[in-house]
Design a protein around this motif. Structure first.
Motif, PDB file in Angstrom:
ATOM      1  N   VAL A  77       0.843  -1.202   0.000  1.00 11.77           N
ATOM      2  CA  VAL A  77       0.000   0.000   0.000  1.00 11.77           C
ATOM      3  C   VAL A  77       0.872   1.244   0.000  1.00 11.77           C
ATOM      4  O   VAL A  77       0.637   2.193  -0.752  1.00 11.77           O
ATOM      5  CB  VAL A  77      -0.955   0.002   1.225  1.00 11.77           C
ATOM      6  N   GLN A  78       1.897   1.227   0.819  1.00 13.67           N
ATOM      7  CA  GLN A  78       2.798   2.367   0.911  1.00 13.67           C
ATOM      8  C   GLN A  78       3.591   2.549  -0.382  1.00 13.67           C
ATOM      9  O   GLN A  78       3.775   3.675  -0.852  1.00 13.67           O
ATOM     10  CB  GLN A  78       3.721   2.195   2.108  1.00 13.67           C
ATOM     11  N   LYS A  79       4.033   1.465  -0.970  1.00 12.30           N
ATOM     12  CA  LYS A  79       4.779   1.556  -2.225  1.00 12.30           C
ATOM     13  C   LYS A  79       3.899   2.096  -3.344  1.00 12.30           C
ATOM     14  O   LYS A  79       4.336   2.927  -4.143  1.00 12.30           O
ATOM     15  CB  LYS A  79       5.359   0.198  -2.591  1.00 12.30           C
ATOM     16  N   ASN A  80       2.649   1.647  -3.408  1.00  6.83           N
ATOM     17  CA  ASN A  80       1.727   2.151  -4.434  1.00  6.83           C
ATOM     18  C   ASN A  80       1.419   3.628  -4.216  1.00  6.83           C
ATOM     19  O   ASN A  80       1.323   4.399  -5.174  1.00  6.83           O
ATOM     20  CB  ASN A  80       0.445   1.329  -4.458  1.00  6.83           C
ATOM     21  N   GLY A  81       1.261   4.009  -2.973  1.00  4.64           N
ATOM     22  CA  GLY A  81       1.035   5.425  -2.669  1.00  4.64           C
ATOM     23  C   GLY A  81       2.231   6.268  -3.060  1.00  4.64           C
ATOM     24  O   GLY A  81       2.086   7.384  -3.553  1.00  4.64           O
ATOM     25  N   ALA A  82       3.404   5.719  -2.863  1.00  2.11           N
ATOM     26  CA  ALA A  82       4.622   6.436  -3.234  1.00  2.11           C
ATOM     27  C   ALA A  82       4.661   6.693  -4.733  1.00  2.11           C
ATOM     28  O   ALA A  82       5.014   7.782  -5.180  1.00  2.11           O
ATOM     29  CB  ALA A  82       5.843   5.643  -2.803  1.00  2.11           C
ATOM     30  N   LYS A  83       4.299   5.699  -5.497  1.00  4.18           N
ATOM     31  CA  LYS A  83       4.289   5.863  -6.956  1.00  4.18           C
ATOM     32  C   LYS A  83       3.355   6.996  -7.354  1.00  4.18           C
ATOM     33  O   LYS A  83       3.672   7.804  -8.222  1.00  4.18           O
ATOM     34  CB  LYS A  83       3.870   4.558  -7.630  1.00  4.18           C
ATOM     35  N   LYS A  84       2.205   7.062  -6.698  1.00 10.57           N
ATOM     36  CA  LYS A  84       1.245   8.128  -6.979  1.00 10.57           C
ATOM     37  C   LYS A  84       1.860   9.495  -6.685  1.00 10.57           C
ATOM     38  O   LYS A  84       1.765  10.427  -7.477  1.00 10.57           O
ATOM     39  CB  LYS A  84      -0.012   7.933  -6.147  1.00 10.57           C
ATOM     40  N   MET A  85       2.513   9.594  -5.524  1.00 10.57           N
ATOM     41  CA  MET A  85       3.105  10.867  -5.133  1.00 10.57           C
ATOM     42  C   MET A  85       4.285  11.235  -6.018  1.00 10.57           C
ATOM     43  O   MET A  85       4.455  12.401  -6.381  1.00 10.57           O
ATOM     44  CB  MET A  85       3.537  10.818  -3.662  1.00 10.57           C
ATOM     45  N   ILE A  86       5.098  10.252  -6.367  1.00  2.51           N
ATOM     46  CA  ILE A  86       6.241  10.517  -7.246  1.00  2.51           C
ATOM     47  C   ILE A  86       5.756  11.103  -8.555  1.00  2.51           C
ATOM     48  O   ILE A  86       6.253  12.132  -9.017  1.00  2.51           O
ATOM     49  CB  ILE A  86       7.023   9.216  -7.528  1.00  2.51           C
ATOM     50  N   ASN A  87       4.808  10.431  -9.162  1.00  5.24           N
ATOM     51  CA  ASN A  87       4.281  10.914 -10.434  1.00  5.24           C
ATOM     52  C   ASN A  87       3.732  12.327 -10.310  1.00  5.24           C
ATOM     53  O   ASN A  87       3.979  13.172 -11.163  1.00  5.24           O
ATOM     54  CB  ASN A  87       3.202   9.969 -10.967  1.00  5.24           C
ATOM     55  N   HIS A  88       2.987  12.571  -9.253  1.00  2.22           N
ATOM     56  CA  HIS A  88       2.407  13.908  -9.076  1.00  2.22           C
ATOM     57  C   HIS A  88       3.498  14.964  -8.911  1.00  2.22           C
ATOM     58  O   HIS A  88       3.453  16.014  -9.565  1.00  2.22           O
ATOM     59  CB  HIS A  88       1.463  13.938  -7.876  1.00  2.22           C
ATOM     60  N   LEU A  89       4.440  14.719  -8.036  1.00  6.94           N
ATOM     61  CA  LEU A  89       5.479  15.718  -7.795  1.00  6.94           C
ATOM     62  C   LEU A  89       6.328  15.965  -9.032  1.00  6.94           C
ATOM     63  O   LEU A  89       6.606  17.113  -9.379  1.00  6.94           O
ATOM     64  CB  LEU A  89       6.359  15.300  -6.615  1.00  6.94           C
ATOM     65  N   ILE A  90       6.735  14.916  -9.704  1.00  8.47           N
ATOM     66  CA  ILE A  90       7.591  15.095 -10.873  1.00  8.47           C
ATOM     67  C   ILE A  90       6.838  15.777 -12.017  1.00  8.47           C
ATOM     68  O   ILE A  90       7.369  16.673 -12.666  1.00  8.47           O
ATOM     69  CB  ILE A  90       8.195  13.752 -11.316  1.00  8.47           C
ATOM     70  N   LYS A  91       5.608  15.379 -12.240  1.00  6.55           N
ATOM     71  CA  LYS A  91       4.844  15.941 -13.364  1.00  6.55           C
ATOM     72  C   LYS A  91       4.253  17.315 -13.067  1.00  6.55           C
ATOM     73  O   LYS A  91       4.129  18.144 -13.963  1.00  6.55           O
ATOM     74  CB  LYS A  91       3.724  14.984 -13.765  1.00  6.55           C
ATOM     75  N   ASN A  92       3.871  17.561 -11.814  1.00  2.00           N
ATOM     76  CA  ASN A  92       3.137  18.786 -11.494  1.00  2.00           C
ATOM     77  C   ASN A  92       3.841  19.756 -10.556  1.00  2.00           C
ATOM     78  O   ASN A  92       3.473  20.927 -10.508  1.00  2.00           O
ATOM     79  CB  ASN A  92       1.781  18.420 -10.878  1.00  2.00           C
ATOM     80  N   LYS A  93       4.796  19.275  -9.807  1.00  3.55           N
ATOM     81  CA  LYS A  93       5.486  20.112  -8.816  1.00  3.55           C
ATOM     82  C   LYS A  93       6.991  19.844  -8.894  1.00  3.55           C
ATOM     83  O   LYS A  93       7.654  19.578  -7.889  1.00  3.55           O
ATOM     84  CB  LYS A  93       4.980  19.806  -7.395  1.00  3.55           C
ATOM     85  N   ARG A  94       7.518  19.919 -10.071  1.00  4.77           N
ATOM     86  CA  ARG A  94       8.919  19.534 -10.294  1.00  4.77           C
ATOM     87  C   ARG A  94       9.891  20.328  -9.418  1.00  4.77           C
ATOM     88  O   ARG A  94      10.864  19.769  -8.919  1.00  4.77           O
ATOM     89  CB  ARG A  94       9.272  19.696 -11.775  1.00  4.77           C
TER      90      ARG A  94
END
Length: 130
Positions: free
Chosen positions: A82-99
């Motif tokens: 669950v934590q790893k999947n959540g991390a993927k979500k956050m990584i994608n968001h930060l890199i794509k939207n909050k670089r």
């Protein structure tokens, strides 16, 4: 590295303290609504600033800040799926939207690029362009 930084960042929302009996991070925060966090720049920025030492941390933020170095070093071996999947979500968001926010975290937690090199192939498999 980025996967693990954000994984740890997600653990603010998903899980932060290690339990000695099973060497896993707590699942106390696994039901946090990550979508609500990524949609709220103020809340997300508060966590980023906590990790950067720019603002006082909430209790869960302080716990996250304490385990982040361990999670980076151990490739999040104490994280649940669950934590790893959540991390993927956050990584994608930060890199794509909050670089720029992501770059700030990387400058603090991977100033020599060690983790970036270590996790680059894994990130690429996840469709994350570092």
């Amino acid at each position: 590295m980025k996967c693990v930084i954000v994984l740890c960042f997600v653990m603010v929302c998903a899980s932060v303290m290690a339990r000695p009996e099973d060497s896993k991070y707590t699942s106390k925060y696994d039901n946090v609504d990550l979508d609500a966090i990524v949609k709220n720049d103020r809340l997300l920025r508060n966590y980023v600033d906590c990790l950067l030492g720019k603002k006082k941390c909430s209790k869960d933020g302080e716990q996250l800040k304490g385990i982040l170095p361990d999670a980076l070093k151990t490739k999040c071996s104490k994280c649940s799926d669950v934590q790893k999947n959540g991390a993927k979500k956050m990584i994608n968001h930060l890199i794509k939207n909050k670089r720029t926010w992501w770059d700030e975290l990387e400058a603090v937690y991977d100033s020599d690029g060690t983790y970036r090199k270590e996790y680059e192939a894994e990130a690429k498999k996840e469709g994350i362009q570092l």
